[in-house]
Design an enzyme around this catalytic site. Structure first.
Site, PDB file in Angstrom:
ATOM      1  N   GLY A  84       0.581  -0.937  -0.509  1.00  0.00           N
ATOM      2  CA  GLY A  84      -0.166  -0.052  -0.207  1.00  0.00           C
ATOM      3  C   GLY A  84       0.631   1.490   0.205  1.00  0.00           C
ATOM      4  O   GLY A  84       0.306   1.701   0.717  1.00  0.00           O
ATOM      5  N   THR A  86       1.871   3.407  -1.732  1.00  0.00           N
ATOM      6  CA  THR A  86       1.384   4.209  -3.395  1.00  0.00           C
ATOM      7  C   THR A  86       0.042   5.016  -2.083  1.00  0.00           C
ATOM      8  O   THR A  86       0.399   6.014  -2.638  1.00  0.00           O
ATOM      9  CB  THR A  86       0.207   3.819  -4.449  1.00  0.00           C
ATOM     10  OG1 THR A  86       0.735   2.945  -4.920  1.00  0.00           O
ATOM     11  CG2 THR A  86      -0.214   4.796  -5.220  1.00  0.00           C
ATOM     12  N   TRP A  87      -0.789   4.051  -1.676  1.00  0.00           N
ATOM     13  CA  TRP A  87      -1.869   4.677  -0.634  1.00  0.00           C
ATOM     14  C   TRP A  87      -1.314   5.859   0.486  1.00  0.00           C
ATOM     15  O   TRP A  87      -1.786   6.932   0.179  1.00  0.00           O
ATOM     16  CB  TRP A  87      -2.648   3.424  -0.325  1.00  0.00           C
ATOM     17  CG  TRP A  87      -3.705   4.025   0.884  1.00  0.00           C
ATOM     18  CD1 TRP A  87      -4.525   5.181   0.092  1.00  0.00           C
ATOM     19  CD2 TRP A  87      -4.580   3.319   1.456  1.00  0.00           C
ATOM     20  NE1 TRP A  87      -5.619   5.275   1.211  1.00  0.00           N
ATOM     21  CE2 TRP A  87      -5.961   3.866   1.279  1.00  0.00           C
ATOM     22  CE3 TRP A  87      -4.788   2.059   1.637  1.00  0.00           C
ATOM     23  CZ2 TRP A  87      -6.521   3.454   2.646  1.00  0.00           C
ATOM     24  CZ3 TRP A  87      -5.374   1.164   2.649  1.00  0.00           C
ATOM     25  CH2 TRP A  87      -6.138   2.277   3.183  1.00  0.00           C
ATOM     26  N   HIS A 147      12.064   0.559   0.994  1.00  0.00           N
ATOM     27  CA  HIS A 147      11.462  -0.689   0.554  1.00  0.00           C
ATOM     28  C   HIS A 147      13.334  -0.929   1.681  1.00  0.00           C
ATOM     29  O   HIS A 147      12.129  -2.397   2.099  1.00  0.00           O
ATOM     30  CB  HIS A 147      11.217  -1.390  -0.414  1.00  0.00           C
ATOM     31  CG  HIS A 147       9.946  -0.906  -1.296  1.00  0.00           C
ATOM     32  ND1 HIS A 147       8.976  -0.849  -1.167  1.00  0.00           N
ATOM     33  CD2 HIS A 147      10.011  -0.880  -2.451  1.00  0.00           C
ATOM     34  CE1 HIS A 147       8.230  -0.359  -1.796  1.00  0.00           C
ATOM     35  NE2 HIS A 147       8.599  -0.457  -2.767  1.00  0.00           N
ATOM     36  N   ARG A 169       0.929  -4.918   5.216  1.00  0.00           N
ATOM     37  CA  ARG A 169      -0.097  -5.805   4.936  1.00  0.00           C
ATOM     38  C   ARG A 169      -0.338  -6.827   5.035  1.00  0.00           C
ATOM     39  O   ARG A 169       1.034  -7.930   5.086  1.00  0.00           O
ATOM     40  CB  ARG A 169      -0.077  -5.151   3.413  1.00  0.00           C
ATOM     41  CG  ARG A 169      -2.158  -5.643   2.959  1.00  0.00           C
ATOM     42  CD  ARG A 169      -1.466  -4.698   1.037  1.00  0.00           C
ATOM     43  NE  ARG A 169      -2.663  -5.448   1.032  1.00  0.00           N
ATOM     44  CZ  ARG A 169      -3.358  -5.501  -0.401  1.00  0.00           C
ATOM     45  NH1 ARG A 169      -2.045  -5.439  -1.384  1.00  0.00           N
ATOM     46  NH2 ARG A 169      -4.290  -5.463  -0.754  1.00  0.00           N
ATOM     47  N   SER A 177      -1.537  -9.548  -4.123  1.00  0.00           N
ATOM     48  CA  SER A 177      -0.442  -8.368  -4.798  1.00  0.00           C
ATOM     49  C   SER A 177       1.072  -8.285  -5.605  1.00  0.00           C
ATOM     50  O   SER A 177       0.762  -7.487  -7.286  1.00  0.00           O
ATOM     51  CB  SER A 177      -0.822  -6.976  -3.754  1.00  0.00           C
ATOM     52  OG  SER A 177      -0.774  -5.506  -4.774  1.00  0.00           O
ATOM     53  N   TYR A 237      -2.216  -2.035   7.038  1.00  0.00           N
ATOM     54  CA  TYR A 237      -3.016  -1.541   5.642  1.00  0.00           C
ATOM     55  C   TYR A 237      -4.956  -1.601   5.981  1.00  0.00           C
ATOM     56  O   TYR A 237      -6.002  -0.835   5.469  1.00  0.00           O
ATOM     57  CB  TYR A 237      -2.758  -2.511   4.180  1.00  0.00           C
ATOM     58  CG  TYR A 237      -3.966  -2.141   2.935  1.00  0.00           C
ATOM     59  CD1 TYR A 237      -3.083  -1.956   2.172  1.00  0.00           C
ATOM     60  CD2 TYR A 237      -4.794  -3.228   2.923  1.00  0.00           C
ATOM     61  CE1 TYR A 237      -4.259  -1.727   0.507  1.00  0.00           C
ATOM     62  CE2 TYR A 237      -5.774  -2.936   1.592  1.00  0.00           C
ATOM     63  CZ  TYR A 237      -4.556  -2.422   0.671  1.00  0.00           C
ATOM     64  OH  TYR A 237      -5.194  -2.401  -0.932  1.00  0.00           O
ATOM     65  N   ARG A 302      -4.454  -2.323  -8.741  1.00  0.00           N
ATOM     66  CA  ARG A 302      -5.726  -3.239  -8.516  1.00  0.00           C
ATOM     67  C   ARG A 302      -6.859  -3.040  -8.677  1.00  0.00           C
ATOM     68  O   ARG A 302      -7.895  -2.697  -9.324  1.00  0.00           O
ATOM     69  CB  ARG A 302      -4.736  -4.521  -9.020  1.00  0.00           C
ATOM     70  CG  ARG A 302      -4.836  -5.108  -9.414  1.00  0.00           C
ATOM     71  CD  ARG A 302      -3.899  -6.937  -9.618  1.00  0.00           C
ATOM     72  NE  ARG A 302      -4.252  -7.024  -7.505  1.00  0.00           N
ATOM     73  CZ  ARG A 302      -5.089  -8.150  -7.287  1.00  0.00           C
ATOM     74  NH1 ARG A 302      -5.419  -8.567  -8.022  1.00  0.00           N
ATOM     75  NH2 ARG A 302      -4.609  -8.053  -6.202  1.00  0.00           N
ATOM     76  N   GLY A 304      -6.933  -2.911  -4.847  1.00  0.00           N
ATOM     77  CA  GLY A 304      -7.511  -1.990  -3.016  1.00  0.00           C
ATOM     78  C   GLY A 304      -8.326  -2.706  -2.441  1.00  0.00           C
ATOM     79  O   GLY A 304      -8.478  -2.361  -1.707  1.00  0.00           O
TER      80      GLY A 304
HETATM   81  P1  A3P Z   1      -4.123  -4.966  -4.641  1.00  0.00           P
HETATM   82  O1  A3P Z   1      -2.941  -5.314  -5.809  1.00  0.00           O
HETATM   83  O2  A3P Z   1      -4.277  -5.976  -3.692  1.00  0.00           O
HETATM   84  O3  A3P Z   1      -5.115  -4.418  -5.415  1.00  0.00           O
HETATM   85  P2  A3P Z   1       2.656  -0.852  -3.861  1.00  0.00           P
HETATM   86  O4  A3P Z   1       1.425   0.769  -3.609  1.00  0.00           O
HETATM   87  O5  A3P Z   1       3.113  -0.743  -2.658  1.00  0.00           O
HETATM   88  O6  A3P Z   1       2.857  -1.126  -4.391  1.00  0.00           O
HETATM   89  O7  A3P Z   1       0.996  -1.210  -3.391  1.00  0.00           O
HETATM   90  C1  A3P Z   1       0.009  -1.731  -4.667  1.00  0.00           C
HETATM   91  C2  A3P Z   1      -1.546  -2.344  -3.830  1.00  0.00           C
HETATM   92  O8  A3P Z   1      -2.218  -1.207  -3.249  1.00  0.00           O
HETATM   93  C3  A3P Z   1      -2.377  -2.794  -4.670  1.00  0.00           C
HETATM   94  O9  A3P Z   1      -3.078  -3.793  -4.594  1.00  0.00           O
HETATM   95  C4  A3P Z   1      -3.135  -1.590  -5.270  1.00  0.00           C
HETATM   96  O10 A3P Z   1      -3.984  -1.825  -6.086  1.00  0.00           O
HETATM   97  C5  A3P Z   1      -3.397  -0.910  -3.778  1.00  0.00           C
HETATM   98  N1  A3P Z   1      -3.643   0.636  -4.229  1.00  0.00           N
HETATM   99  C6  A3P Z   1      -2.931   1.336  -4.530  1.00  0.00           C
HETATM  100  N2  A3P Z   1      -3.930   3.120  -3.926  1.00  0.00           N
HETATM  101  C7  A3P Z   1      -4.296   2.117  -3.324  1.00  0.00           C
HETATM  102  C8  A3P Z   1      -5.339   3.337  -2.390  1.00  0.00           C
HETATM  103  N3  A3P Z   1      -5.812   4.313  -2.555  1.00  0.00           N
HETATM  104  N4  A3P Z   1      -5.971   2.472  -1.210  1.00  0.00           N
HETATM  105  C9  A3P Z   1      -5.913   1.557  -1.234  1.00  0.00           C
HETATM  106  N5  A3P Z   1      -5.271   0.499  -2.075  1.00  0.00           N
HETATM  107  C10 A3P Z   1      -4.306   1.061  -2.965  1.00  0.00           C
END
Ligand code: A3P
Length: 336
Positions: A84, A86-87, A147, A169, A177, A237, A302, A304
């Site tokens: 998560g 990016t979030w 990371h 997470r 993911s 998460y 993807r 989320g």
């Molecule tokens: P999924 O593949 O389960 O959908 P990272 O940012 O560490 O690469 O993680 C990517 C994961 O966070 C993906 O999970 C993505 O869809 C999810 N993600 C991205 N933006 C998000 C948001 N705003 N809220 C919740 N999950 C999010």
């Protein structure tokens, strides 16, 4: 089958590394003889001080350790890939810049036109790409992500008063993911073959995933968050999904920029939470069709959701991963 460019990446890493005069001879020699395993995007991953690295990130990590100087007001977001990041980047950016970019005036908010990946950049990636020390965007604070495991952060991070926010997470969702992400990049961007899920799952459970083993990565930050709660904030998460506003307030308090009564009353917390939600960010044009420094932005979005592992893991797989977590986290108080 690995694409030709990947073997080049691996070789050029070694070449570049060996050219670096500033590393002690001893370290250079030890890098050549590091244990290696089959890689995810490059042909191999290397085990450096107990953690697995893609060659490019190992190179960046070593440069970062050597050159990065933490400042007291820095904020560093720490995650394993696919937990998560990016979030968290979006949330912390919106939170710390809310005076410059009020969520009540959304039309001009940077998150509407810039990927969170570009607003807060990954330290080891930047050091791998740039020969000089990279500039990290500064608003009120320098905001960066990493990371790297706690043990391998540059020394100055521990010596300064900078703050670390760690997001973890549930590992069953993370492995799913991670597998989707790796295969999207392999197939669509590198022209490589996809890795079958059972193989990816086995490698993940053995700890041989990028920046893994996941249990050591998490435990390093978890223990530090218990010992130094003003230095490390440990988030999950699933808990943010459940109650985003509660955790936004925790982040704000930890970063010493709590929401004022006026902000509470005018709904700023909810505004940030909605702006950074999966639904909001993943539907923005910049995140659907834009490109960050090296990848299309849509690879970071993807589903989320919590619990997607049920669509991929067999009962035996779920039990295997649960048992690993139970055994590794026993007595630590950490629960996923
Ligand atoms: P999924 O593949 O389960 O959908 P990272 O940012 O560490 O690469 O993680 C990517 C994961 O966070 C993906 O999970 C993505 O869809 C999810 N993600 C991205 N933006 C998000 C948001 N705003 N809220 C919740 N999950 C999010």
């Amino acid at each position: 089958m690995a694409a030709p460019s990947d073997s080049k990446t691996s070789n050029s890493f070694m070449h570049q590394f060996l050219q670096e005069n500033s590393y002690p001879e001893e370290l250079r020699e030890s890098i050549i003889s590091l244990p290696k395993e089959e890689g995810w995007l490059a042909p191999h991953i290397y085990n450096y001080k107990g953690f697995w690295f893609d060659p490019q990130f190992l190179y960046g990590a070593l440069r970062c350790q050597q050159h990065f100087q933490a400042q007291h007001s820095d904020i560093i977001l720490c995650t394993l890939p696919k937990c998560g990041t990016t979030w968290l980047k979006a949330l912390v950016f919106a939170l710390t810049t809310r005076k410059q970019f009020p969520v009540s005036q959304l039309e001009t908010h940077p998150l509407l036109t810039t990927s969170p990946q570009d607003l807060i950049r990954n330290m080891e990636f930047c050091y791998a790409r740039q020969n000089s020390s990279p500039d990290f965007p500064t608003m009120n604070n320098r905001l960066m992500s990493t990371h790297l495991p706690l043990e391998l952060l540059p020394k100055s991070v521990g010596e300064s008063k900078c703050k670390l926010i760690y997001l973890c997470r549930n590992q069953k969702d993370t492995v799913v993911s991670f597998w989707h992400f790796i295969n999207k990049v392999r197939v669509e961007l590198h022209g490589q073959e996809a890795i079958p899920f059972p193989e990816a799952f086995d490698r993940y459970c053995r700890g041989a995933s990028s920046f893994g083993p996941f249990w050591d990565h998490m435990l390093g930050y978890w223990k530090e968050s218990l010992e130094s709660p003003r230095k490390v904030l440990f988030l999950k998460y699933e808990e943010i999904k459940e109650e985003p506003e509660v955790h936004l307030r925790r982040m704000a308090a930890f970063l010493e920029c709590p929401f004022s009564e006026e902000e509470e009353e005018s709904g700023v917390v909810g505004g940030i939470s909605r702006l950074c939600s999966f639904e909001s960010l993943s539907n923005l044009e910049v995140n659907k069709t834009g490109k960050s420094s090296h990848r299309p932005n849509n690879v970071y979005f993807r589903k989320g959701k919590v619990g997607d592992w049920r669509n991929h893991l067999t009962d035996e797989m779920a039990t295997r991963l649960d048992q690993i977590v139970e055994e590794k986290f026993k007595g630590t108080g950490l629960k996923l």
